[in-house]
Design an enzyme around this catalytic site. Structure first.
Site, PDB file in Angstrom:
ATOM      1  N   ASP A  32       0.820  -1.225   0.000  1.00 61.01           N
ATOM      2  CA  ASP A  32       0.000   0.000   0.000  1.00 61.01           C
ATOM      3  C   ASP A  32       0.849   1.268   0.000  1.00 61.01           C
ATOM      4  O   ASP A  32       0.675   2.156   0.872  1.00 61.01           O
ATOM      5  CB  ASP A  32      -0.906   0.016   1.257  1.00 61.01           C
ATOM      6  CG  ASP A  32      -1.677  -1.280   1.457  1.00 61.01           C
ATOM      7  OD1 ASP A  32      -2.136  -1.839   0.454  1.00 61.01           O
ATOM      8  OD2 ASP A  32      -1.816  -1.714   2.612  1.00 61.01           O
ATOM      9  N   GLU A 240     -11.418  -0.191  -3.209  1.00 61.94           N
ATOM     10  CA  GLU A 240     -10.584   0.384  -2.131  1.00 61.94           C
ATOM     11  C   GLU A 240      -9.418   1.136  -2.772  1.00 61.94           C
ATOM     12  O   GLU A 240      -9.339   1.268  -3.988  1.00 61.94           O
ATOM     13  CB  GLU A 240     -10.074  -0.728  -1.192  1.00 61.94           C
ATOM     14  CG  GLU A 240      -9.181  -1.755  -1.872  1.00 61.94           C
ATOM     15  CD  GLU A 240      -8.814  -2.938  -0.975  1.00 61.94           C
ATOM     16  OE1 GLU A 240      -9.260  -3.021   0.182  1.00 61.94           O
ATOM     17  OE2 GLU A 240      -8.067  -3.810  -1.455  1.00 61.94           O
TER      18      GLU A 240
HETATM   19  O1  FUB Z   1      -3.060  -3.718   3.496  1.00 61.31           O
HETATM   20  C1  FUB Z   1      -4.351  -4.019   3.961  1.00 61.31           C
HETATM   21  C2  FUB Z   1      -5.361  -3.716   2.912  1.00 61.31           C
HETATM   22  O2  FUB Z   1      -5.080  -4.477   1.741  1.00 61.31           O
HETATM   23  C3  FUB Z   1      -5.352  -2.295   2.426  1.00 61.31           C
HETATM   24  O3  FUB Z   1      -5.926  -1.396   3.320  1.00 61.31           O
HETATM   25  C4  FUB Z   1      -6.058  -2.463   1.140  1.00 61.31           C
HETATM   26  O4  FUB Z   1      -5.983  -1.379   0.282  1.00 61.31           O
HETATM   27  C5  FUB Z   1      -5.381  -3.702   0.593  1.00 61.31           C
HETATM   28  O5  FUB Z   1      -4.179  -3.401  -0.055  1.00 61.31           O
END
Ligand code: FUB
Length: 340
Positions: A32, A240
């Site tokens: 991320d 997301e």
């Molecule tokens: O790293 C945990 C979660 O996985 C993140 O918040 C999302 O965007 C995905 O990458």
């Protein structure tokens, strides 16, 4: 489950993938990557992935059990990457109980602000803020999460007029589907397949960067005919990993499509949207998740992203990478594939 099948598939594929880019660091697992240029230098704010029991792997993301953050910086001349060590740890965040997921950071008037999601003491994802005089921390967290914040994946965008906006939200484990009535509900709620998809969220930040100055708003993504992208449109709908950058005066909202594993983007004329869908920035990578950031540095646009090559395909053990991103003469972004 879908997640287990994808992981097995990825493990099989891992050996045949030839990655075009190397992990920025290999001493820890990272994911991320939110990159920013602060005072002429790139700083990367990633999640810090850790080993967890594989039995915790589920659609809620329990296998992403991170408990601290490190900051990376990249030397302008040598490209050497420095891991500056722990910048913020779970035990120093009063309101948080677990799962320090994708963070971001901003710089204003000599201070650095670090935004991060975590589950609160009731298990509800919220977004917190911490501050420091240094871009690499250590960061001191506020006593409580940002009022009216919820869900995951904060991304800060600084506009040319000095306004800062926080974008956020994520489906499934990120709990966006639990906020349909404006308050947290234990029941997941998805609109019908032909209805507008659940939107990412955003709000303008206060002058002191610690709160929202307005009601949280929806980010609407339209298709080419001006209609909102629908719930059933898994290849294009928001899942997301929000990010916003500005190019030639227009606002680019980019995001992960989650279960179809694309990093996609949409363009608008205001930081509030609406944004019109344009295409894919990054094709699916090794591992279930995809998450990115886009930054301009030394005359070039860079895409930061992650995949699971460093762990041979384990979805929760990822590594952050960097590559060049190109806007064509019409402002369209050329699609990137991470492997030969
Ligand atoms: O790293 C945990 C979660 O996985 C993140 O918040 C999302 O965007 C995905 O990458």
């Amino acid at each position: 489950s879908d997640a287990e099948r994808k992981q097995l598939d990825d493990l099989k594929k891992a050996h045949s993938y030839v990655a075009k880019n190397k992990p920025l660091v290999t001493n820890i697992y990272t994911a991320d990557p939110s990159a920013h240029v602060f005072e002429g230098k790139i700083y990367v704010y990633p999640s810090h992935d850790i080993e967890t029991d594989n039995s915790s792997m589920n659609d809620q993301g329990d296998h992403f059990a991170m408990c601290d953050y490190h900051v990376l910086s990249i030397d302008n001349d040598t490209d050497e990457v420095t891991d500056h060590g722990v910048a913020l740890a779970l035990e120093d965040i009063k309101w948080a109980s677990k799962q320090l997921w994708a963070p971001d950071a901003a710089h204003k008037a000599g201070k650095y602000y670090f935004y991060f999601p975590a589950r609160d003491l009731e298990g509800i994802f919220r977004i917190g803020v911490a501050s420091s005089d240094s871009p690499v921390g250590p960061f001191v967290a506020e006593e409580n999460y940002i009022a009216n914040s919820f869900s995951i994946d904060p991304a800060v965008f600084e506009d040319d007029d000095g306004s800062y906006y926080l974008y956020f939200g994520g489906l499934w484990g990120g709990q966006l589907q639990n906020w349909h009535q404006g308050q947290f509900s234990l029941n997941d709620h998805y609109p019908d397949d032909n209805q507008p998809a659940l939107p990412a969220k955003m709000a303008k930040l206060s002058d002191d960067m610690l709160s929202f100055v307005e009601e949280v708003r929806d980010i609407v993504i339209l298709d080419g005919s001006g209609k909102p992208i629908t719930v059933a449109d898994n290849d294009r709908r928001f899942f997301e990993a929000s990010w916003v950058h500005k190019y030639n005066g227009r606002y680019y909202f980019s995001y992960s499509t989650g279960d179809t594993h694309n990093i996609a983007y949409a363009i608008g004329d205001s930081p509030y949207g609406p944004f019109t869908y344009q295409g894919v920035i990054l094709n699916p990578v090794l591992g279930w998740t995809s998450h990115h950031s886009i930054v301009f540095h030394q005359g070039k646009w860079c895409l930061f992203y992650h995949d699971s090559t460093l762990s041979g395909g384990q979805t929760h053990l990822r590594c952050v990478k960097k590559t060049e991103l190109v806007h064509d003469e019409n402002g369209k972004i050329s699609t990137i594939t991470a492997y030969e």
